[in-house]
Design an enzyme around this catalytic site. Structure first.
Site, PDB file in Angstrom:
ATOM      1  N   CYS A  83       0.835  -1.208   0.000  1.00 19.28           N
ATOM      2  CA  CYS A  83       0.000   0.000   0.000  1.00 19.28           C
ATOM      3  C   CYS A  83       0.875   1.265   0.000  1.00 19.28           C
ATOM      4  O   CYS A  83       1.517   1.552  -1.000  1.00 19.28           O
ATOM      5  CB  CYS A  83      -0.978  -0.037   1.183  1.00 19.28           C
ATOM      6  SG  CYS A  83      -2.358   1.120   0.981  1.00 19.28           S
ATOM      7  N   HIS A 174      -3.769  -5.115   0.796  1.00 21.04           N
ATOM      8  CA  HIS A 174      -3.234  -5.595   2.079  1.00 21.04           C
ATOM      9  C   HIS A 174      -3.325  -7.122   2.147  1.00 21.04           C
ATOM     10  O   HIS A 174      -4.404  -7.675   2.373  1.00 21.04           O
ATOM     11  CB  HIS A 174      -4.010  -4.969   3.246  1.00 21.04           C
ATOM     12  CG  HIS A 174      -3.721  -3.522   3.439  1.00 21.04           C
ATOM     13  ND1 HIS A 174      -2.665  -3.064   4.198  1.00 21.04           N
ATOM     14  CD2 HIS A 174      -4.330  -2.416   2.946  1.00 21.04           C
ATOM     15  CE1 HIS A 174      -2.635  -1.752   4.181  1.00 21.04           C
ATOM     16  NE2 HIS A 174      -3.631  -1.324   3.420  1.00 21.04           N
ATOM     17  N   GLU A 176      -2.056  -8.978   4.467  1.00 20.07           N
ATOM     18  CA  GLU A 176      -1.976  -9.449   5.849  1.00 20.07           C
ATOM     19  C   GLU A 176      -3.337  -9.609   6.524  1.00 20.07           C
ATOM     20  O   GLU A 176      -3.436 -10.259   7.568  1.00 20.07           O
ATOM     21  CB  GLU A 176      -1.089  -8.506   6.675  1.00 20.07           C
ATOM     22  CG  GLU A 176      -1.662  -7.109   6.933  1.00 20.07           C
ATOM     23  CD  GLU A 176      -1.407  -6.108   5.825  1.00 20.07           C
ATOM     24  OE1 GLU A 176      -1.514  -4.899   6.089  1.00 20.07           O
ATOM     25  OE2 GLU A 176      -1.114  -6.523   4.680  1.00 20.07           O
ATOM     26  N   GLY A 230       4.381  -6.444  35.293  1.00 18.74           N
ATOM     27  CA  GLY A 230       3.753  -6.261  33.985  1.00 18.74           C
ATOM     28  C   GLY A 230       4.188  -7.363  33.035  1.00 18.74           C
ATOM     29  O   GLY A 230       5.059  -8.175  33.357  1.00 18.74           O
TER      30      GLY A 230
END
Length: 299
Positions: A83, A174, A176, A230
């Protein structure tokens, strides 16, 4: 950490960039995301088997548009522009990009004019087509010198192109996203036919390679790990512990701004369950005294 095969993905701000990295990994090749302005010397040091240029919400001719060094196309490394990546590539190599007759968003029928390379296995005798997902407001109106068209749609006369000699490829759609049913085949062709990857990467192999790499680096030394609880620090701590065991020393600091009971949970999880060396430091008074009267979260 080094990998025998690496696909480098340059991020120009597309909402789908992370998805490109995921698809490449699903196809058995390790991929890494890097900012669009990564230094060419850094690219050389990474020794990627191929480079993918992601999409972007920008147009190539906008002042603030993310622009990479055109030297990328002189490295002899296969490149796939997706793109915006296609438009930037064409723009930098002497082609022309203009606003499309109409913005294209949604499904489109891609007519494949060349069934080699990217579209190998898609059909026979030049009559094949496939459904693809479009999301762009610009399109390519003039190809750079040395390129040839590969596919088109009713709205994009040049929807895919290639320069076989330089191993530079570009697609307007695209591959993906799941809305491009055969998108994985396009990426697979780029990885295995153009970049000549051998594959074999998996999350399991990544973990094993990480553990081996850590063990080799640390040797008989010791490591301190700041463990907040985390995701990032937790994964790092577990990998380190698998690699070097009691040579690892974790420190968890309660700054008084943790969620209720969170510090106790961190201690229980890592000291009691994982049997790690973990020092718990309660600095609540120090932090809250220093933050007295401060209401701006950034401060």
């Amino acid at each position: 950490m080094t990998h025998s095969e690496l696909i480098l993905i340059l991020d120009y701000g597309s909402q789908y960039t992370q998805l490109i990295a995921r698809r490449v990994r699903e196809l058995g090749v390790y991929s890494e995301l890097h900012p669009f302005n990564i230094a060419v010397e850094k690219i050389k040091s990474l020794k990627p088997k191929g480079i993918i240029l992601s999409g972007s919400p920008f147009s190539t001719y906008e002042k603030e548009a993310p622009i990479s060094s055109p030297e990328i196309f002189e490295l002899g490394i296969p490149v796939l522009g997706i793109c915006y990546g296609l438009q930037l590539m064409a723009y930098q190599l002497g082609g022309e990009v203009d606003k499309a007759a109409r913005r294209e968003y949604g499904h489109a029928e891609l007519m494949i004019d060349d069934e080699s390379d990217l579209f190998d296995g898609f059909g026979v005798n030049g009559t094949s087509s496939t459904t693809v997902w479009m999301s762009h407001g610009d399109h390519l109106t003039k190809m750079p010198q040395g390129f040839q068209p590969v596919a088109h749609t009713s709205n994009s006369p040049i929807c895919a192109l290639k320069n076989v000699e330089k191993k530079i490829y570009g697609i307007q759609f695209h591959p993906e996203v799941v809305h491009t049913p055969k998108g994985k085949e396009v990426l697979r062709n780029f990885l295995y036919k153009i970049c000549e990857c051998k594959g074999g990467w998996s999350p399991t192999s990544f973990i094993q390679n990480s553990i081996e790499d850590i063990t080799a680096r640390v040797g008989k030394g010791k490591v301190i790990c700041a463990l907040s609880g985390g995701v990032d620090s937790s994964v790092a701590a577990v990998l380190l512990h698998k690699a070097i065991g009691d040579q690892l020393y974790c420190i968890h600091i309660n700054n008084g701004l943790m969620r209720k009971g969170e510090s106790d949970q961190v201690v229980q999880t890592f000291r009691d369950n994982f049997k790690m060396n973990l020092d718990y430091v309660d600095t609540t008074d120090l932090f809250l005294t220093g933050l007295e009267g401060v209401t701006d979260p950034e401060k």
